[in-house]
Design a protein around this motif. Structure first.
Motif, PDB file in Angstrom:
ATOM      1  N   GLU A 145     -10.246  -5.781  11.236  1.00 18.25           N
ATOM      2  CA  GLU A 145      -9.810  -4.846  12.277  1.00 18.25           C
ATOM      3  C   GLU A 145      -8.409  -5.166  12.784  1.00 18.25           C
ATOM      4  O   GLU A 145      -7.739  -4.298  13.353  1.00 18.25           O
ATOM      5  CB  GLU A 145     -10.804  -4.865  13.434  1.00 18.25           C
ATOM      6  N   SER A 146      -7.962  -6.388  12.582  1.00 24.13           N
ATOM      7  CA  SER A 146      -6.630  -6.783  13.041  1.00 24.13           C
ATOM      8  C   SER A 146      -5.531  -6.418  12.049  1.00 24.13           C
ATOM      9  O   SER A 146      -4.351  -6.657  12.315  1.00 24.13           O
ATOM     10  CB  SER A 146      -6.601  -8.294  13.291  1.00 24.13           C
ATOM     11  N   GLN A 147      -5.910  -5.836  10.896  1.00 23.76           N
ATOM     12  CA  GLN A 147      -4.937  -5.500   9.859  1.00 23.76           C
ATOM     13  C   GLN A 147      -4.975  -4.004   9.557  1.00 23.76           C
ATOM     14  O   GLN A 147      -5.945  -3.310   9.867  1.00 23.76           O
ATOM     15  CB  GLN A 147      -5.237  -6.299   8.579  1.00 23.76           C
ATOM     16  N   ASP A 148      -3.898  -3.501   8.938  1.00 21.58           N
ATOM     17  CA  ASP A 148      -3.866  -2.108   8.494  1.00 21.58           C
ATOM     18  C   ASP A 148      -4.817  -1.928   7.313  1.00 21.58           C
ATOM     19  O   ASP A 148      -4.956  -2.819   6.469  1.00 21.58           O
ATOM     20  CB  ASP A 148      -2.447  -1.710   8.082  1.00 21.58           C
ATOM     21  N   TRP A 149      -5.466  -0.767   7.259  1.00 20.63           N
ATOM     22  CA  TRP A 149      -6.402  -0.475   6.184  1.00 20.63           C
ATOM     23  C   TRP A 149      -5.741   0.436   5.149  1.00 20.63           C
ATOM     24  O   TRP A 149      -5.172   1.473   5.494  1.00 20.63           O
ATOM     25  CB  TRP A 149      -7.651   0.218   6.732  1.00 20.63           C
ATOM     26  N   ASN A 150      -5.861   0.059   3.898  1.00 19.27           N
ATOM     27  CA  ASN A 150      -5.341   0.866   2.796  1.00 19.27           C
ATOM     28  C   ASN A 150      -6.529   1.482   2.059  1.00 19.27           C
ATOM     29  O   ASN A 150      -7.017   0.955   1.061  1.00 19.27           O
ATOM     30  CB  ASN A 150      -4.497   0.001   1.859  1.00 19.27           C
ATOM     31  N   ILE A 151      -7.014   2.610   2.580  1.00 19.79           N
ATOM     32  CA  ILE A 151      -8.202   3.256   2.029  1.00 19.79           C
ATOM     33  C   ILE A 151      -7.809   4.111   0.826  1.00 19.79           C
ATOM     34  O   ILE A 151      -6.895   4.938   0.902  1.00 19.79           O
ATOM     35  CB  ILE A 151      -8.891   4.138   3.092  1.00 19.79           C
ATOM     36  N   LYS A 152      -8.527   3.916  -0.289  1.00 17.45           N
ATOM     37  CA  LYS A 152      -8.239   4.647  -1.521  1.00 17.45           C
ATOM     38  C   LYS A 152      -9.520   5.246  -2.083  1.00 17.45           C
ATOM     39  O   LYS A 152     -10.608   4.713  -1.861  1.00 17.45           O
ATOM     40  CB  LYS A 152      -7.616   3.708  -2.555  1.00 17.45           C
ATOM     41  N   PRO A 153      -9.408   6.361  -2.827  1.00 18.07           N
ATOM     42  CA  PRO A 153     -10.593   6.947  -3.471  1.00 18.07           C
ATOM     43  C   PRO A 153     -11.213   5.982  -4.479  1.00 18.07           C
ATOM     44  O   PRO A 153     -10.548   5.085  -5.007  1.00 18.07           O
ATOM     45  CB  PRO A 153     -10.037   8.199  -4.163  1.00 18.07           C
ATOM     46  N   ASN A 154     -12.506   6.178  -4.725  1.00 15.43           N
ATOM     47  CA  ASN A 154     -13.259   5.395  -5.709  1.00 15.43           C
ATOM     48  C   ASN A 154     -13.296   3.905  -5.374  1.00 15.43           C
ATOM     49  O   ASN A 154     -13.340   3.060  -6.270  1.00 15.43           O
ATOM     50  CB  ASN A 154     -12.688   5.591  -7.116  1.00 15.43           C
ATOM     51  N   MET A 155     -13.275   3.581  -4.089  1.00 12.01           N
ATOM     52  CA  MET A 155     -13.380   2.190  -3.675  1.00 12.01           C
ATOM     53  C   MET A 155     -14.454   2.056  -2.595  1.00 12.01           C
ATOM     54  O   MET A 155     -14.876   3.049  -1.988  1.00 12.01           O
ATOM     55  CB  MET A 155     -12.034   1.657  -3.169  1.00 12.01           C
ATOM     56  N   LYS A 156     -14.882   0.820  -2.369  1.00 16.31           N
ATOM     57  CA  LYS A 156     -15.951   0.536  -1.409  1.00 16.31           C
ATOM     58  C   LYS A 156     -15.449  -0.510  -0.415  1.00 16.31           C
ATOM     59  O   LYS A 156     -14.854  -1.511  -0.812  1.00 16.31           O
ATOM     60  CB  LYS A 156     -17.197   0.023  -2.142  1.00 16.31           C
ATOM     61  N   PHE A 157     -15.712  -0.279   0.871  1.00 12.65           N
ATOM     62  CA  PHE A 157     -15.180  -1.141   1.917  1.00 12.65           C
ATOM     63  C   PHE A 157     -16.266  -1.470   2.945  1.00 12.65           C
ATOM     64  O   PHE A 157     -17.264  -0.755   3.071  1.00 12.65           O
ATOM     65  CB  PHE A 157     -14.013  -0.455   2.640  1.00 12.65           C
ATOM     66  N   PHE A 158     -16.030  -2.537   3.703  1.00 13.79           N
ATOM     67  CA  PHE A 158     -16.875  -2.841   4.854  1.00 13.79           C
ATOM     68  C   PHE A 158     -16.085  -3.699   5.830  1.00 13.79           C
ATOM     69  O   PHE A 158     -15.091  -4.335   5.471  1.00 13.79           O
ATOM     70  CB  PHE A 158     -18.164  -3.563   4.435  1.00 13.79           C
ATOM     71  N   PHE A 159     -16.514  -3.677   7.085  1.00 17.13           N
ATOM     72  CA  PHE A 159     -15.976  -4.611   8.069  1.00 17.13           C
ATOM     73  C   PHE A 159     -17.107  -5.050   8.979  1.00 17.13           C
ATOM     74  O   PHE A 159     -18.150  -4.390   9.075  1.00 17.13           O
ATOM     75  CB  PHE A 159     -14.816  -4.001   8.869  1.00 17.13           C
TER      76      PHE A 159
END
Length: 305
Positions: free
Chosen positions: A86-100
Motif C-alpha cells: 500500500e505504500s508503493q505505486d501499483w502497476n496493474i496489468k491485464p492477465n496478472m494476479k495481485f494481492f495485498f
C-alpha cells in the motif's frame, strides 16, 4: 502494514504448515495408536477425498486470524500472485494476479485480458475471525499457587461448549529485536496448555436441576497449572509481567526462541487441541471448530488460484 512483510514471518508459516500437514502428522504420530494424527483418515484417490483432506489441513493450519492471513499469502504466492504494498505505486496489468495484506486482512484479485481502468469488477468476500475465547490484555488472576488466566469472550459463542476441553493458544506476538525494531511473529503452541474445568457432578446438583448457565466473568477462567516461581519481576523485567503469568510468557518465549523480556505485546486466541476430521457412518460430515467462517475463506482463496 501488511502482515508477513518480513521473511521470518513466511518461514514461520512454512514450518507450521509442514508440522501440521496430514503426512507429517501421520509420520510424527505413527508410534502412538492413540494420537490425534493416527486417527485421521488417509487421503482417497478421488478428487472429492483429496479436496476434503486439503480443507482439513487448512483448518488445522489456521487456529487464529493471523494464521489464516499467513496461509492465504503462501497459497497466493505459490499460484503466481504478485504482492502489492500500500505504500508503493501499483502497476496493474491485464492477465496478472495481485494481492495485498493489511494486518490480518487479505485482498486478492485477478485481472482479465480485456481489463481497462474504470471497468467493473465482481467481488467475493469472507471473514476470518470466529466467535471464541481470547487472551485479555490483563489476564493474570493467579492465586494460592494456581496459575489462572481470565479470557475475553469474542463474538456470540456457545460458551458452555468450551468447558472440559484441551485448549491451546495461537496468534501474534510483537517482539523487540536486538536492534530495537519491532517484529511480528506467529505464535503456535502446538500442545494443550490448559482447560476450563467443570465441577464434579456431586458438587453441581443445582446445575443438573436448573441447567448449566455459566457466569462469564466468574466461570470462564482457565487453569494453566501450578506456579514454581516466587519473584518473577526480579529475573524477567518485562512490561507484560503483572499482566500475564510469568510461566505463560516463558512458554511463549521458548516457542519463539526469544527472551521473555523482549515480548512487547500479544494478540492470542484459544482453540481446541484437536485436529479437524471427517466422520459419520458414510464420512459425510466434517468435525472442526471455526467452520462457519473458515469455509468461506478457503473457498474464496481456492476460487482465485
Amino acid at each position: 502494514m501488511g502482515f508477513g512483510k518480513k521473511k521470518s514471518g513466511l518461514s514461520q508459516v512454512n514450518a507450521w504448515i509442514k508440522a501440521k500437514s496430514r503426512k507429517s502428522m501421520r509420520e510424527k504420530d505413527s508410534s502412538s495408536a492413540s494420537s490425534i494424527g493416527s486417527r485421521r483418515k488417509e487421503s482417497t484417490s478421488t478428487s472429492v477425498g483429496n479436496l476434503t483432506n486439503e480443507f482439513l489441513d487448512f483448518l488445522d493450519q489456521t487456529p487464529s486470524p493471523w494464521h489464516v492471513a499467513a496461509v492465504s499469502k503462501k497459497k497466493l504466492l505459490q499460484s503466481g500472485f504478485v504482492e502489492l504494498k500500500e505504500s508503493q505505486d501499483w502497476n496493474i496489468k491485464p492477465n496478472m494476479k495481485f494481492f495485498f495484506q493489511r494486518e490480518a486482512l487479505t485482498a486478492a484479485f485477478v485481472v482479465g485480458s480485456d481489463w481497462k481502468p474504470g471497468n467493473e469488477f465482481c467481488p467475493v468476500a469472507g471473514h476470518i475471525d470466529s466467535p471464541g475465547l481470547r487472551l485479555r490484555q490483563k489476564s493474570d488472576i493467579s492465586h494460592d499457587g494456581s496459575i489462572k488466566i481470565s479470557m475475553e469472550m469474542y463474538g456470540g459463542g456457545l460458551w458452555h461448549t468450551w468447558f472440559d476441553r484441551e485448549l491451546t493458544l495461537s496468534g501474534l506476538a510483537i517482539i523487540r529485536t536486538p536492534s530495537g525494531q519491532m517484529e511480528k511473529k506467529l505464535v503456535t503452541l502446538d500442545r494443550p496448555v490448559g482447560s476450563i474445568p467443570n465441577l464434579c457432578v456431586h458438587l453441581g446438583v443445582d446445575e443438573l436441576k436448573d441447567g448449566f448457565k455459566p457466569r462469564k466473568e466468574d466461570h470462564m477462567n482457565m487453569i494453566l497449572g501450578r506456579s514454581k516461581t516466587s519473584d518473577p519481576k526480579k529475573e524477567y523485567p518485562t512490561s507484560l509481567i503483572g499482566k500475564h503469568p510469568q510461566e505463560l510468557l516463558l512458554l511463549i518465549a521458548q516457542h519463539l526462541n526469544v527472551q521473555a523480556a523482549d515480548i512487547v505485546d500479544l494478540d492470542l486466541c484459544f482453540s481446541t487441541y484437536q485436529n479437524a476430521n471427517v466422520g459419520g457412518i458414510n464420512d459425510e460430515y466434517i468435525y472442526s471448530g471455526r467452520l462457519d467462517n473458515l469455509t468461506t475463506c478457503y473457498e474464496r482463496v481456492s476460487l482465485l488460484l
